[in-house]
Design a protein around this motif. Structure first.
Motif, PDB file in Angstrom:
ATOM      1  N   VAL A  94      52.306  47.434  25.573  1.00 37.93           N
ATOM      2  CA  VAL A  94      51.256  46.525  26.015  1.00 37.93           C
ATOM      3  C   VAL A  94      51.800  45.103  26.015  1.00 37.93           C
ATOM      4  O   VAL A  94      52.543  44.697  25.121  1.00 37.93           O
ATOM      5  CB  VAL A  94      49.989  46.648  25.132  1.00 37.93           C
ATOM      6  CG1 VAL A  94      50.266  46.281  23.683  1.00 37.93           C
ATOM      7  CG2 VAL A  94      48.866  45.776  25.694  1.00 37.93           C
ATOM      8  N   VAL A  95      51.421  44.355  27.053  1.00 34.71           N
ATOM      9  CA  VAL A  95      51.881  42.986  27.252  1.00 34.71           C
ATOM     10  C   VAL A  95      50.668  42.074  27.331  1.00 34.71           C
ATOM     11  O   VAL A  95      49.708  42.364  28.062  1.00 34.71           O
ATOM     12  CB  VAL A  95      52.704  42.864  28.557  1.00 34.71           C
ATOM     13  CG1 VAL A  95      53.164  41.430  28.786  1.00 34.71           C
ATOM     14  CG2 VAL A  95      53.891  43.824  28.526  1.00 34.71           C
ATOM     15  N   ALA A  96      50.693  40.964  26.579  1.00 33.94           N
ATOM     16  CA  ALA A  96      49.583  40.005  26.589  1.00 33.94           C
ATOM     17  C   ALA A  96      49.870  38.882  27.578  1.00 33.94           C
ATOM     18  O   ALA A  96      50.963  38.334  27.608  1.00 33.94           O
ATOM     19  CB  ALA A  96      49.374  39.433  25.190  1.00 33.94           C
ATOM     20  N   LYS A  97      48.854  38.524  28.361  1.00 34.54           N
ATOM     21  CA  LYS A  97      49.015  37.459  29.351  1.00 34.54           C
ATOM     22  C   LYS A  97      48.616  36.082  28.825  1.00 34.54           C
ATOM     23  O   LYS A  97      48.892  35.069  29.476  1.00 34.54           O
ATOM     24  CB  LYS A  97      48.173  37.770  30.594  1.00 34.54           C
ATOM     25  CG  LYS A  97      48.683  38.930  31.428  1.00 34.54           C
ATOM     26  CD  LYS A  97      47.829  39.027  32.691  1.00 34.54           C
ATOM     27  CE  LYS A  97      48.328  40.088  33.628  1.00 34.54           C
ATOM     28  NZ  LYS A  97      47.524  40.156  34.863  1.00 34.54           N
ATOM     29  N   ASN A  98      47.968  36.029  27.679  1.00 34.11           N
ATOM     30  CA  ASN A  98      47.562  34.740  27.119  1.00 34.11           C
ATOM     31  C   ASN A  98      47.647  34.798  25.597  1.00 34.11           C
ATOM     32  O   ASN A  98      47.684  35.886  25.002  1.00 34.11           O
ATOM     33  CB  ASN A  98      46.149  34.362  27.588  1.00 34.11           C
ATOM     34  CG  ASN A  98      45.124  35.442  27.284  1.00 34.11           C
ATOM     35  OD1 ASN A  98      44.880  35.771  26.132  1.00 34.11           O
ATOM     36  ND2 ASN A  98      44.526  36.017  28.337  1.00 34.11           N
ATOM     37  N   PRO A  99      47.686  33.624  24.936  1.00 40.20           N
ATOM     38  CA  PRO A  99      47.850  33.601  23.474  1.00 40.20           C
ATOM     39  C   PRO A  99      46.735  34.313  22.729  1.00 40.20           C
ATOM     40  O   PRO A  99      46.979  34.949  21.699  1.00 40.20           O
ATOM     41  CB  PRO A  99      47.863  32.100  23.160  1.00 40.20           C
ATOM     42  CG  PRO A  99      48.340  31.442  24.410  1.00 40.20           C
ATOM     43  CD  PRO A  99      47.757  32.267  25.518  1.00 40.20           C
ATOM     44  N   GLU A 100      45.505  34.204  23.229  1.00 37.53           N
ATOM     45  CA  GLU A 100      44.381  34.838  22.541  1.00 37.53           C
ATOM     46  C   GLU A 100      44.540  36.362  22.528  1.00 37.53           C
ATOM     47  O   GLU A 100      44.300  37.016  21.503  1.00 37.53           O
ATOM     48  CB  GLU A 100      43.064  34.457  23.218  1.00 37.53           C
ATOM     49  CG  GLU A 100      42.706  32.987  23.131  1.00 37.53           C
ATOM     50  CD  GLU A 100      43.502  32.105  24.082  1.00 37.53           C
ATOM     51  OE1 GLU A 100      43.564  30.882  23.849  1.00 37.53           O
ATOM     52  OE2 GLU A 100      44.069  32.657  25.071  1.00 37.53           O
ATOM     53  N   ALA A 101      44.961  36.905  23.655  1.00 38.76           N
ATOM     54  CA  ALA A 101      45.158  38.350  23.733  1.00 38.76           C
ATOM     55  C   ALA A 101      46.284  38.807  22.817  1.00 38.76           C
ATOM     56  O   ALA A 101      46.165  39.822  22.121  1.00 38.76           O
ATOM     57  CB  ALA A 101      45.455  38.759  25.176  1.00 38.76           C
ATOM     58  N   GLU A 136      46.189  46.942  34.344  1.00 38.08           N
ATOM     59  CA  GLU A 136      46.316  45.489  34.320  1.00 38.08           C
ATOM     60  C   GLU A 136      44.953  44.849  34.497  1.00 38.08           C
ATOM     61  O   GLU A 136      44.125  45.319  35.278  1.00 38.08           O
ATOM     62  CB  GLU A 136      47.261  45.007  35.420  1.00 38.08           C
ATOM     63  CG  GLU A 136      47.452  43.493  35.432  1.00 38.08           C
ATOM     64  CD  GLU A 136      48.435  43.028  36.478  1.00 38.08           C
ATOM     65  OE1 GLU A 136      48.806  41.839  36.442  1.00 38.08           O
ATOM     66  OE2 GLU A 136      48.827  43.846  37.344  1.00 38.08           O
ATOM     67  N   ASP A 137      44.712  43.758  33.746  1.00 33.02           N
ATOM     68  CA  ASP A 137      43.552  42.910  33.976  1.00 33.02           C
ATOM     69  C   ASP A 137      43.958  41.469  33.669  1.00 33.02           C
ATOM     70  O   ASP A 137      45.156  41.164  33.556  1.00 33.02           O
ATOM     71  CB  ASP A 137      42.331  43.368  33.159  1.00 33.02           C
ATOM     72  CG  ASP A 137      42.557  43.325  31.650  1.00 33.02           C
ATOM     73  OD1 ASP A 137      43.387  42.509  31.185  1.00 33.02           O
ATOM     74  OD2 ASP A 137      41.902  44.096  30.923  1.00 33.02           O
ATOM     75  N   ALA A 138      43.007  40.568  33.542  1.00 30.97           N
ATOM     76  CA  ALA A 138      43.319  39.154  33.366  1.00 30.97           C
ATOM     77  C   ALA A 138      43.964  38.845  32.023  1.00 30.97           C
ATOM     78  O   ALA A 138      44.608  37.801  31.861  1.00 30.97           O
ATOM     79  CB  ALA A 138      42.042  38.324  33.528  1.00 30.97           C
ATOM     80  N   ASP A 139      43.840  39.758  31.042  1.00 33.43           N
ATOM     81  CA  ASP A 139      44.321  39.480  29.690  1.00 33.43           C
ATOM     82  C   ASP A 139      45.594  40.228  29.310  1.00 33.43           C
ATOM     83  O   ASP A 139      46.357  39.762  28.469  1.00 33.43           O
ATOM     84  CB  ASP A 139      43.232  39.834  28.667  1.00 33.43           C
ATOM     85  CG  ASP A 139      41.994  38.984  28.841  1.00 33.43           C
ATOM     86  OD1 ASP A 139      42.079  37.772  28.598  1.00 33.43           O
ATOM     87  OD2 ASP A 139      40.946  39.532  29.235  1.00 33.43           O
ATOM     88  N   LEU A 140      45.813  41.383  29.922  1.00 30.93           N
ATOM     89  CA  LEU A 140      46.928  42.212  29.468  1.00 30.93           C
ATOM     90  C   LEU A 140      47.353  43.171  30.560  1.00 30.93           C
ATOM     91  O   LEU A 140      46.675  43.338  31.580  1.00 30.93           O
ATOM     92  CB  LEU A 140      46.534  42.985  28.202  1.00 30.93           C
ATOM     93  CG  LEU A 140      45.316  43.922  28.295  1.00 30.93           C
ATOM     94  CD1 LEU A 140      45.718  45.320  28.753  1.00 30.93           C
ATOM     95  CD2 LEU A 140      44.600  44.000  26.962  1.00 30.93           C
ATOM     96  N   ASP A 153      51.543  33.647  38.340  1.00 33.58           N
ATOM     97  CA  ASP A 153      50.475  33.389  37.374  1.00 33.58           C
ATOM     98  C   ASP A 153      50.782  32.065  36.673  1.00 33.58           C
ATOM     99  O   ASP A 153      51.728  31.981  35.888  1.00 33.58           O
ATOM    100  CB  ASP A 153      50.400  34.526  36.360  1.00 33.58           C
ATOM    101  CG  ASP A 153      49.236  34.369  35.384  1.00 33.58           C
ATOM    102  OD1 ASP A 153      48.717  33.238  35.246  1.00 33.58           O
ATOM    103  OD2 ASP A 153      48.863  35.367  34.734  1.00 33.58           O
ATOM    104  N   PRO A 154      50.035  30.989  36.935  1.00 37.32           N
ATOM    105  CA  PRO A 154      50.352  29.680  36.362  1.00 37.32           C
ATOM    106  C   PRO A 154      50.237  29.623  34.848  1.00 37.32           C
ATOM    107  O   PRO A 154      50.780  28.714  34.211  1.00 37.32           O
ATOM    108  CB  PRO A 154      49.326  28.750  37.029  1.00 37.32           C
ATOM    109  CG  PRO A 154      48.182  29.645  37.390  1.00 37.32           C
ATOM    110  CD  PRO A 154      48.810  30.967  37.752  1.00 37.32           C
ATOM    111  N   ASN A 155      49.546  30.579  34.261  1.00 35.53           N
ATOM    112  CA  ASN A 155      49.351  30.584  32.806  1.00 35.53           C
ATOM    113  C   ASN A 155      50.391  31.398  32.061  1.00 35.53           C
ATOM    114  O   ASN A 155      50.391  31.417  30.832  1.00 35.53           O
ATOM    115  CB  ASN A 155      47.957  31.137  32.474  1.00 35.53           C
ATOM    116  CG  ASN A 155      46.851  30.276  33.038  1.00 35.53           C
ATOM    117  OD1 ASN A 155      46.894  29.054  32.942  1.00 35.53           O
ATOM    118  ND2 ASN A 155      45.853  30.912  33.651  1.00 35.53           N
TER     119      ASN A 155
END
Length: 359
Positions: A175-182, A113-117, A150-152
């Protein structure tokens, strides 16, 4: 609004396509597709049957009779022939069903896990995404709980979350993306087939070649739409390519590694059956029958015991590789076989050794 129906079952599709008793306003768009520029003239009921994966031709004809199917804004009958650039919509008097994702405290095996995925090792039996009959208790519900602070992260936002899926009874890495860019970056990698995915499968029979390539369009079976089937290149299905290599020969079964070049529904399960090696205990495709071996009662009991040890198709998404969407680093993850498959394979090793000793 585009609607993806791959995971809907017959009852849910019925709910969407059943004819209305009378047309009322307002109308809501449930499905939209634009015909390709090279589209040949084809009856719309057949055209939609190939694209609404769980909808039968009869249901589509009923929807057309009810005025629910429209081309370029106008209702059409089921014998309308689709032309290039036709805009086809399905309009209903009720809005599309909004599915609330309820956070649930379901244990997750997170391997990275990291900030993006994040990368999750999914157990067999866990449904990936809510759908008819499985609105709770899914991986998406578990992720909603895990990332609730996670507010995002909005579990209902299709621009983030799961990038790909595996079947309920298949175990392994996702794999799971935490934001649209990822999600956009990772999604393009899957689209362009640059990800690295390898599966381990126990299949019926002694696979003759040590390695091979299976190519054949995969689409809904024309007789049983709960199954997928292989078709010649042409009118049905989408191109699918699977590479396989033998890991271990165990007499009446073989442990193989499969590498996906494409990612179609049930791809490994369908392709291996296509070459005569159905996955062990794959009930949907007949692998829960004794397909190889002897007629002795002791052997039949042995296989039944194996079915009990691993009560699902013997398939595990073992490795996953991709380029990190932010850093550009090549990342590669490997997961161990789950206990049920480990025990199953060990039983076959022992049995195969006993057979060789007896010979």
């Amino acid at each position: 609004m585009d609607v993806f129906l791959e995971d809907m079952d017959d009852e849910q599709v019925d709910d969407w396509l059943q004819p209305e008793e009378e047309e009322a306003t307002p109308l809501y768009e449930h499905f939209r597709i634009v015909a390709d520029k090279g589209q040949s003239l084809l009856r719309i009921d057949k055209y939609l049957t190939d694209r609404l994966v769980n909808a039968t031709r009869n249901r589509i004809q009923l929807a057309a009779e009810a005025g629910s199917i429209r081309v370029n804004g106008n209702p059409v009958k089921s014998n309308y022939r689709v032309k290039p650039f036709d805009v086809i919509t399905i309009m209903m008097t009720r809005p599309p069903r909004d599915l609330e994702i309820i956070p649930e405290n379901i244990p997750l095996n997170i391997v990275y896990e990291d900030a993006d995925l994040l990368v999750v090792n999914k157990p067999a039996g866990l449904v990936v995404h809510p759908g008819h009959g499985n609105y709770t208790g899914t991986l998406v519900n578990a992720l909603a709980y895990y990332l609730k602070d996670d507010p995002n992260y909005d579990p209902s936002d299709p621009r983030l979350g799961l990038v790909h899926r595996i079947d309920k009874d298949t175990s392994g890495l996702l794999v799971v993306a935490k934001n649209p860019e990822a999600k956009s970056h990772l999604g393009l990698q899957f689209f362009h087939k640059t990800t690295k995915r390898k599966y381990l499968a126990l299949v019926w029979g002694n696979v003759r070649e040590n390695e091979g390539r299976i190519e054949g369009n995969i689409g809904r079976d024309l007789r049983d739409r709960m199954q997928m089937a292989v078709f010649p290149a042409g009118e049905h299905g989408k191109t699918a390519v699977t590479h396989y290599s033998v890991v271990e020969r165990l007499g009446y079964v073989t442990l193989v590694e499969c590498r996906l070049e494409t990612g179609r529904t049930h791809q490994i399960r369908v392709h291996m059956k296509y070459i005569g090696h159905t996955l062990f205990n794959d009930a949907r495709y007949g692998g829960n029958e004794i397909l190889k071996g002897t007629t002795f009662s002791k052997y039949k009991q042995f296989v039944q015991n194996c079915f009990t040890i691993c009560p699902r198709q013997a398939l595990h998404a073992k490795t996953l590789g991709f380029v990190h969407p932010r850093t550009g680093e090549e990342m590669f993850f490997n997961s161990e076989l789950p206990e049920d498959m480990e025990r199953l394979i060990e039983r076959w090793r022992i049995y195969n050794t006993q057979i060789k000793t007896a010979d």
